[in-house]
Scaffold this active site. Structure first.
Site, PDB file in Angstrom:
ATOM      1  N   SER A 149       1.140  29.774 -48.601  1.00 45.77           N
ATOM      2  CA  SER A 149       0.820  31.141 -48.188  1.00 45.77           C
ATOM      3  C   SER A 149      -0.618  31.518 -48.508  1.00 45.77           C
ATOM      4  CB  SER A 149       1.740  32.127 -48.904  1.00 45.77           C
ATOM      5  OG  SER A 149       3.002  32.134 -48.331  1.00 45.77           O
ATOM      6  N   GLY A 150      -1.235  32.244 -47.577  1.00 47.06           N
ATOM      7  CA  GLY A 150      -2.591  32.719 -47.798  1.00 47.06           C
ATOM      8  C   GLY A 150      -3.661  31.703 -47.455  1.00 47.06           C
ATOM      9  N   HIS A 180       0.858  39.425 -48.790  1.00 46.35           N
ATOM     10  CA  HIS A 180       2.111  39.276 -49.544  1.00 46.35           C
ATOM     11  C   HIS A 180       1.939  38.492 -50.839  1.00 46.35           C
ATOM     12  CE1 HIS A 180       2.681  35.255 -47.492  1.00 46.35           C
ATOM     13  NE2 HIS A 180       3.246  34.982 -48.651  1.00 46.35           N
ATOM     14  N   ASP A 219      -0.430  41.086 -42.496  1.00 47.72           N
ATOM     15  CA  ASP A 219      -0.346  40.299 -43.734  1.00 47.72           C
ATOM     16  C   ASP A 219      -1.698  39.642 -44.020  1.00 47.72           C
ATOM     17  OD1 ASP A 219       0.594  39.031 -45.962  1.00 47.72           O
ATOM     18  OD2 ASP A 219       1.768  37.515 -44.888  1.00 47.72           O
TER      19      ASP A 219
END
Length: 439
Positions: free
Chosen positions: A390-391, A249, A294
């Site tokens: 995120s990530g 994402h 994801d």
């Protein structure tokens, strides 16, 4: 909600003014007593400082080799990422800890890492790095003799799981650079800026309202994914000299690799190392509406050199399973409050894995957790990853070797009760990662 990328902004700190004290005049007796007191304090201080300077500890590194006659060589011992090499290495490292932990003095033995297991006519040859802490006034040769004496005595009096050929044992002092070069063949080893291995346990404080990471090299695989002109967007994790693992994402608005850069180090500004992105691979079955699959890979245009402060994490075997309430760590540059700004300094938090059965309860995520997802945090909330993390990596420590088990993916707000963080479960995608990278 998805942990969306956010832009970096600086925090303003208020300046504090200190009141000035009025000047006072002293009579001769008071002045003399005051002077004597100051002299005494200075003397004591100098004594204490001298003591600690003299007794200041230093790291000493040794390369040891020896023959084990109770092991038969297996072909997979030559593959450092194989389960056979990892399990046998752990057994040998535990044995070295048993030999040196109590015998070499409190806090003297730090840890060991197997570098190589090679075939021998009578069994296998072991090459291993040993790390110790001793006063800086000691010499490597004097410590070497102490280590050898401890080793030989242990072989005589301790029941060890492996049979070592005593005459085959050799020990060589090495410097920190040589030690690091040897350890570069191993993934998941974290070191401090002064080459001191850090303990597995760390802060239990959160990224949301938590503390900054202590020092360079504490989480050397952490990277910052940045859009040129827009700043930090997501975290990422170094898994080789050129490949990073992150969340799909992160690229939903921009998949053009030429628009992205990656930086390493505990601060975004200034970065320790900067690289351009040459390729972005997003999972073919990524669904933004359900957050399924994801996961993404980013390949650097130029490889990074491993060092004390930039290092790859280990990828887990697809069979690795973590029971609920396993301690894991999440790191990132994300906000410390919901919808807050990116933090310039890397932050860390200890969280615990939560079973999918609990996470899928109606009052939690009501069936939204799929087999490719992993929940971690606390049901009471308060400790969590957040926007901008995120990530980034969720990592697990297995006998001083760190594995990435999760990728920060999504969650409802940040650190709310009954709404823990949801991560991409890396073991589920181990074959996919291998098919794209060969790792």
């Amino acid at each position: 909600m998805m942990y969306a990328p956010v832009e970096f902004s600086k925090t303003a700190y208020p300046q504090i003014e200190y009141q000035r004290r009025q000047q006072q005049f002293w009579d001769p007796i008071r002045l003399a007593l005051f002077t004597l007191a100051i002299v005494a304090i200075v003397g004591i201080t100098i004594g204490i400082v001298t003591h600690f300077v003299v007794e200041d500890d230093k790291s000493f590194y040794y390369l040891a080799s020896f023959q084990v006659t109770s092991i038969k060589y297996r072909e997979n011992y030559g593959i450092r990422s194989s389960r056979e090499f990892i399990e046998r290495s752990h057994q040998i490292e535990r044995m070295m800890s048993k030999i040196f932990r109590r015998s070499s003095g409190v806090g003297r033995f730090i840890k060991s890492h197997v570098i190589k297991i090679s075939p021998d006519e009578q069994g296998v040859n072991i090459l291993i790095v040993l790390m110790f802490r001793y006063p800086s006034t000691d010499s490597p040769e004097r410590i070497k003799k102490r280590i050898e004496r401890t080793f030989y005595q242990s072989l005589k009096i301790k029941q060890l799981p492996l049979t070592i050929n005593i005459p085959s044992f050799s020990l060589t002092p090495i410097d920190s650079k040589k030690m690091r070069n040897l350890l570069n063949s191993r993934c998941g080893i974290r070191m401090s800026s002064s080459n001191i291995p850090l303990p597995a346990s760390s802060s239990t404080e959160r990224i949301v309202q938590g503390r900054e990471t202590a020092m360079e090299g504490e989480w050397p695989w952490q990277a910052s994914l940045q859009l040129i002109g827009a700043g930090h967007q997501c975290g990422a994790t170094l898994i080789s000299n050129t490949w990073l693992l992150t969340a799909a994402h992160c690229f939903w608005k921009n998949r053009d690799p030429t628009k992205w850069i990656v930086t390493f180090g505990t601060t975004i500004t200034p970065p320790l190392v900067k690289r351009s992105v040459g390729k972005i691979i997003i999972h073919e079955e990524y669904h933004r509406d359900t957050n399924e699959n994801d996961i993404a890979l980013a390949q650097l245009t130029t490889r990074v050199e491993f060092s004390n402060v930039v290092q790859r994490v280990c990828l887990p075997d697809s069979s690795m399973k973590l029971p609920p309430k396993t301690s894991v760590f999440v790191t990132g540059f994300g906000s410390i409050v919901d919808d807050g700004p990116t933090q310039n300094k890397l932050r860390q938090a200890r969280v615990e894995t939560i079973g999918s059965d609990v996470c899928n309860r109606k009052d939690v995520y009501d069936g939204l957790i799929t087999p490719g997802m992993l929940c971690a945090g606390f049901m009471e909330g308060k400790i969590d990853a957040c926007k901008g993390d995120s990530g980034g990596p969720l990592v697990y420590d297995n006998r001083d070797i760190w594995y990435i088990v999760g990728i920060v993916s999504w969650g409802q707000s940040c650190a709310l009760p009954n709404k823990p963080g949801v991560y991409t479960r890396v073991t589920k995608y181990r074959d996919w990662i291998a098919s794209k990278t060969g790792l």
